[in-house]
Enzyme design. Structure first.
Site, PDB file in Angstrom:
ATOM      1  N   LYS A 102       0.829  -1.208   0.000  1.00  0.00           N
ATOM      2  CA  LYS A 102       0.000   0.000   0.000  1.00  0.00           C
ATOM      3  C   LYS A 102       0.863   1.258   0.000  1.00  0.00           C
ATOM      4  O   LYS A 102       0.521   2.266  -0.633  1.00  0.00           O
ATOM      5  CB  LYS A 102      -0.926  -0.004   1.217  1.00  0.00           C
ATOM      6  N   ALA A 103       1.977   1.214   0.720  1.00  0.00           N
ATOM      7  CA  ALA A 103       2.886   2.362   0.726  1.00  0.00           C
ATOM      8  C   ALA A 103       3.440   2.617  -0.674  1.00  0.00           C
ATOM      9  O   ALA A 103       3.565   3.774  -1.111  1.00  0.00           O
ATOM     10  CB  ALA A 103       4.018   2.117   1.720  1.00  0.00           C
TER      11      ALA A 103
END
Length: 521
Positions: A109-110
């Site tokens: 997600k980062a």
């Protein structure tokens, strides 16, 4: 993924994330795209997760740029700055991405968030990311199912880690409201919001254990009262996982990580730049969540079967009565009271260095003095009202007295019969049993082993049955495997014994001939 004007359904198929043409068709004619990752991916499958989260984000960016979409808002997560080791107290957007992510999904997600923010103001596309914290509410397929699974696995009996660990939570409607706020600001071409990420919470930090208790208590589960250190809980999970590698401990492990350290965030940037404020309070969100998950509540699980409650094997073994309820920790307060009382008696009789009769006499003397002193005291002492002891509770009914006398008479009769049998000198089998038992008791008492034996038995009684109930299948499987190995070893031993040895025992000879062990009587 949601697209505005027109509106397209949520993309939840893996093949959709690999199909650029699908994204082009989905965002065609849209002015804003709300991009949310799929929740139906397996966390242990890195390839699928990478394709869905990272490659999916790239495809969305390319599709938006190709179709001249004006705004792209990504639903990220606060996990991108959390490494599961360091606490976050009132953290803001200046926090960097975690160097070592606590889980694979947070790391991916980062990466997706970084790609989307980097694409800001390219080909007229304005982007921003929202980082909601511990999202819960109706329709939740991640956080709430983990809590419910933990409660059903009996881990909810324990307060794991520190009770004062503070966390932020976000009701799902507030997350949707934050997306609308972000879209409104981007539509006004406000540069202060584009290319940035914002934390989204309910503005109401609360103890993590208190939140769990309020949610699950509202669903019919008892509030936990037993404290369990975090390291002990992790060790137990590790051992359970090693005994059964197929067992899914992911939900419990996730809750352990969230309850290990503080995670509170400052949402002043979201207030200032996108005008976000929660529209549903934390209390209202909890009530709504409990109502939406009523089908998973403890009471509903047996509502359709009022006459059938499945009992565990160990519960049947203990008699399904008060003993089973105590040793299986059905009522934690009552079990703790009994356990502490037995510990006090164990210390009084075995660890004080007095003779057993002396300890019993002092205990009875203490009880008599206490009862007499309590009876002498007035009913009110310094504004404290002392309840009077009910004399009826100290009375022994005629039925109980009769049963006790009958049991004593029956025991004396059996002892007398045994003595008469031994006096005849004919029953050697009974003689050896009695002599062996008395010698065993003599050895234990003379070597002070009885003190250790009672202490170990006391500890095992309050732990062994509970552990067996939790790991019944694993223990039974291990026992069956050990029994199978012992049978094969016995069969192999008998097979290799010389005939001269087996000829002395018809049973061994029969076992050698048949190739299967038989019970020795």
């Amino acid at each position: 993924m949601f697209a505005k004007t027109p509106l397209f359904p949520y993309v939840n198929s893996f093949r959709h994330y690999l199909c650029v043409g699908f994204f082009l068709a989905a965002v065609r004619g849209a002015s804003v795209v709300f991009y949310l990752d799929s929740t139906e991916i397996t966390p242990n499958d890195f390839y699928t997760c990478y394709k869905v989260i990272v490659e999916g984000a790239k495809n969305v960016i390319n599709a938006c740029r190709d179709q001249k979409v004006q705004h792209l808002i990504y639903n990220s997560s606060a996990d991108v700055v959390f490494d599961t080791r360091h606490e976050i107290n009132d953290g803001d957007e200046s926090l960097p991405y975690a160097g070592k992510q606590g889980n694979m999904l947070a790391d991916l997600k980062a990466q997706a968030e970084a790609f989307i923010l980097f694409a800001n103001d390219i080909d007229g596309l304005l982007t921003c990311a929202l980082r909601p914290v511990n999202v819960f509410g109706p329709g939740d397929t991640d956080f709430m199912p983990s809590l419910i699974q933990m409660a059903k696995s009996r881990w909810f009996k324990f307060i794991i880690g520190r009770e004062n660990v503070m966390s932020d939570f976000t009701f799902v409607e507030n997350v949707a409201h934050a997306h609308i706020c972000a879209e409104s600001v981007l539509s006004s071409r406000t540069v202060s919001a584009s290319g940035k990420a914002f934390f989204i919470t309910n503005f109401e930090p609360i103890s993590f254990s208190e939140f769990l208790s309020r949610v699950l208590e509202g669903m019919g589960y008892n509030r936990p009262t037993i404290k369990l250190p975090l390291r002990v809980a992790r060790y137990i999970i590790l051992q359970v996982k090693s005994m059964n590698s197929s067992m899914d401990c992911g939900s419990v492990h996730k809750i352990l990580e969230l309850s290990s350290c503080n995670r509170t965030f400052n949402c002043s940037a979201a207030q200032r730049h996108i005008g976000y404020s929660p529209i549903v309070s934390l209390e209202e969100g909890i009530v709504s969540t409990i109502q939406s998950h009523s089908h998973s509540s403890k009471s509903s699980s047996v509502a359709g079967y009022p006459d059938f409650i499945e009992q565990s094997k160990v519960e049947k073994l203990l008699g399904n009565g008060i003993v089973a309820n105590i040793l299986l920790w059905r009522d934690e307060k009552k079990t703790c009271a009994y356990f502490v009382s037995l510990l006090v008696l164990y210390y009084w009789f075995f660890l004080c260095g007095r003779m057993f009769i002396s300890s019993a006499a002092k205990l009875l003397l203490s009880i008599v003095v206490f009862l007499f002193a309590y009876g002498v005291l007035p009913s009110r002492v310094f504004s404290f009202v002392l309840p009077r002891l009910s004399l009826s509770g100290l009375e022994i009914s005629e039925v109980c007295a009769s049963d006790a006398i009958s049991s004593l008479a029956y025991t004396c009769s059996n002892v007398s019969s045994l003595i008469q049998t031994l006096a005849k000198g004919e029953d050697w089998h009974t003689f050896f049993k009695v002599a062996g038992l008395l010698y065993f008791v003599k050895v234990i008492v003379s070597n002070s082993l009885i003190t250790d034996a009672i202490g170990v038995a006391l500890a095992l009684a309050f732990t062994m049955f509970l552990v067996y109930e939790q790991l019944q299948d694993e223990v039974d499987g291990t026992a069956a495997l050990a029994l199978s190995i012992s049978r094969k070893a016995f069969r192999l031993l008998i097979k290799n014994l010389p005939p001269a040895v087996t000829s002395f025992s018809p049973v061994l000879q029969m076992s050698q001939d048949s190739g299967s062990p038989t019970s020795l009587r």
